[in-house]
Design an enzyme around this catalytic site. Structure first.
Site, mmCIF file in Angstrom:
data_model
loop_
_atom_site.group_PDB
_atom_site.id
_atom_site.type_symbol
_atom_site.label_atom_id
_atom_site.label_comp_id
_atom_site.label_asym_id
_atom_site.label_seq_id
_atom_site.Cartn_x
_atom_site.Cartn_y
_atom_site.Cartn_z
ATOM 1 C CG ASP A 35 -1.885 1.205 1.159
ATOM 2 O OD1 ASP A 35 -2.917 1.068 0.490
ATOM 3 O OD2 ASP A 35 -1.601 2.250 1.780
ATOM 4 C CD GLU A 37 -1.568 6.336 2.596
ATOM 5 O OE1 GLU A 37 -2.184 7.278 2.051
ATOM 6 O OE2 GLU A 37 -2.092 5.258 2.898
ATOM 7 C CG HIS A 177 -6.615 7.030 4.269
ATOM 8 N ND1 HIS A 177 -6.662 6.642 2.946
ATOM 9 C CD2 HIS A 177 -7.897 7.263 4.634
ATOM 10 C CE1 HIS A 177 -7.920 6.661 2.530
ATOM 11 N NE2 HIS A 177 -8.672 7.027 3.528
ATOM 12 C CG ASP A 182 -4.650 1.773 4.689
ATOM 13 O OD1 ASP A 182 -5.034 1.770 5.876
ATOM 14 O OD2 ASP A 182 -4.918 2.691 3.898
#
Length: 594
Positions: A35, A37, A177, A182
């Site tokens: 994952d 960001e 997030h 996540d």
């Protein structure tokens, strides 16, 4: 640099280990669940990675974890910081992507790559690998969002967002997030999906990649309903035994598309129910795919089929209106009138319109009371005036000239330049984020996002609907030219120039036979907003040639569209929490005026 953490866990796949399987057994494969960001929604558009989190699992056991913040060498927008909790100070001493990406690729080597909305995360990683001149490993990729849409029903969860799926499968980690959290939640979702599919006979990677919902014998028997349809673009209508329309769809190939409803290609459970009720299928051949899309929208609005989820009630919209009176105000209305007022919208729900209204009221202290005020008011101040949120014309606190100046700024914000609202709310979000009041900042974030999208949408729609006529053409894949006549934002005619035909004569005849469309006030006077947006997407697609334009088709240079990139980034992040169906609002192409 990032850290690798070794952990162990009790296998959740023990029940599957007794099966004789073909292909590559899932229990023997190593998966790397990743994952990211980021600072925005498009790596190609300049967005950067701010965090990478990954979990390596095999046979249901966690083999290791990888986590690192990444210095993006650019400011993290306040909007993104509110969403992720990652601030500029947190990434100041973090390694750059030039160091973080090789470390991650080493961690993930030899694994099947897994992500929730994989095109987003994998797309970012591939972009930066290419920019560094690195050969991208030939990862096989699984998308848990895509897989969940084949497995999860609305009885299980309201949607296929990561947060919803984490609850369904009892994840020990709540998505927040942040990349590693996540990724851990996605691991639990992956395990839950595989356990459920194991009961349906899915035990290998090959079976997992090709899985679709089971199709009943009764559905297969109805394949003959597609036999009379042409291999051409158009609209199809499923009808029941009483000829009531059950579902309306569109396709570039009517016969091929309708046949999929009777095979394993159709995975939506409600479609299986619809096919069970269907007694006939009607096809309407269209000259072009765009004409088919528009006809689909109009037929859905006309028949309101029970199995269509979107576009059934285009009349149920709201607008934000800036009134024309002695002391103007903002109000929510259901219709656009020919009253010289300014309108923002349409909004698909009152709740969304109220968010936009709140963003405007937060920036401009115009009165919020209902009803008209006389030119010389003689009332008393309200609570909002005492709080400094209203100029209070009611009791004469502000004169007409000063109030009119604020209204002019508000009108300019609605029609041309939204900077004042964007700057004011961004400053408010930044202040709240600095004291870690993220939930309150999130409220302002949602209001600002709603306003920016609404303003951009209104400006784009109004630009087209002001044009009396736009005639455009594009060469299709078969070499022929598709021509469309658009009047006041409504598709008035569509056709394809025959091979060897006189193009000028064809266009003249098409314009002569086109539907007569009368202009009207408001941003979407002659068609629904969705229809005009479909037309705009086609007009903005590659290869378009403008044949003729009657009117001025322009958008303001400093308009809301230039602010969309950062808010689209948050929307991309939320796509990691993908709903069952397509989003209610399309994502049109926004191009600055040169």
């Amino acid at each position: 640099m990032g850290t690798t953490i070794m952990r162990s866990a009790t296998s959740r796949w023990e029940a599957q280990r007794t099966f004789d399987e073909l292909g590559r057994p899932l229990r023997d494969l190593t998966f790397c669940v990743v994952d990211l960001e980021t600072t925005g929604g498009s790596a190609a558009g300049g967005s950067m990675i701010t965090e990478i989190g990954a979990v390596k699992v095999r046979g249901g056991e966690v083999l290791g974890e990888f986590q690192t913040l990444v210095n993006p060498h650019t400011e993290i927008p306040a909007f993104i910081a509110v969403l992720t909790g990652i601030t500029n100070s947190m990434v100041h001493d973090a390694p750059p992507i030039e160091s973080a990406l090789p470390a991650f690729l080493e961690f993930a080597e030899g694994c099947v790559l897994v992500a929730h909305n994989a095109p987003f995360d994998v797309g970012f990683l591939q972009h930066f690998a290419a920019r560094q001149g690195r050969t991208w490993p030939r990862f096989e990729v699984l998308d848990t969002a895509k897989l969940a849409r084949r497995v999860i029903t609305r009885d299980d969860a309201p949607n296929c967002k990561l947060s919803s799926l984490a609850k369904v499968f009892g994840s020990a980690t709540t998505p927040n997030h942040r990349a590693l959290s996540d990724a851990r939640a996605t691991v639990d979702v992956l395990h839950g999906l595989m356990e459920r599919l194991g009961g349906l006979g899915v035990h290998t990677l090959e079976e997992l990649q090709t899985f679709s919902a089971r199709v009943s014998t009764a559905q297969r028997r109805k394949r003959h309903l597609a036999e009379g349809l042409p291999h051409a673009p158009g609209v199809y209508l499923f009808r029941d035994e009483r000829s009531r329309v059950l579902y309306v769809g569109t396709s570039r190939d009517l016969r091929t598309r309708v046949r999929t409803y009777f095979t394993a290609s159709e995975t939506r459970s409600r479609m299986g129910e619809m096919v069970g009720l269907a007694a006939s299928v009607t096809g309407i051949e269209c000259a072009t795919p765009l004409e088919a899309e528009v006809r689909e929208l109009r037929l859905i609005a006309e028949h309101k089929p029970r199995y269509n989820r979107r576009s059934r009630f285009p009349e149920k919209v709201h607008f934000v209106k800036l009134t024309r009176e002695a002391w103007p105000r903002l109000s929510l209305v259901r219709r656009v009138l020919d009253d010289d007022a300014d309108y923002l919208g349409p909004f698909s729900s009152r709740k969304t319109a109220e968010k936009c209204l709140a963003a405007l009221h937060e920036t401009f202290p115009v009165r919020q009371c209902s009803g008209r005020l006389p030119v010389v008011p003689s009332g008393s101040a309200c609570v909002l005036a005492e709080m400094g949120r209203c100029l209070s014309p009611c009791d004469g606190t502000v004169d007409a000239t000063a109030y009119a100046a604020v209204v002019r700024q508000l009108r300019d914000t609605l029609l041309r330049r939204p900077d004042q609202v964007v700057e004011a709310i961004n400053e408010r979000m930044q202040a709240l984020a600095e004291v870690e009041r993220f939930e309150e900042a999130g409220v302002h974030r949602d209001r600002l996002s709603t306003f920016v999208r609404a303003a951009a949408r209104t400006q784009r729609l109004s630009a087209l609907t002001r044009c009396r006529e736009v005639v455009a053409a594009r060469r299709e894949d078969d070499g022929r030219w598709a021509v469309h006549v658009v009047r006041h934002g409504r598709l008035a005619a569509a056709g394809v120039i025959p091979r060897g035909g006189d193009a000028h004569q064809f266009v003249r005849e098409l314009r002569a036979s086109a539907e007569t469309v009368q202009g009207a006030p408001g941003p979407v006077p002659a068609a629904t907003a969705e229809e005009t947006e479909r037309i705009l997407r086609w007009l903005e697609s590659p290869g378009i040639r403008l044949v003729d334009v009657e009117g001025d088709w322009v958008c303001p240079v400093a308009g809301a569209a230039r602010h969309l990139a950062v808010y689209d980034a948050v929307n991309e992040s939320r796509l990691s929490l993908t709903p069952f169906d397509e989003q209610r609002l399309p994502s049109p192409v926004h191009r600055p005026v040169r």
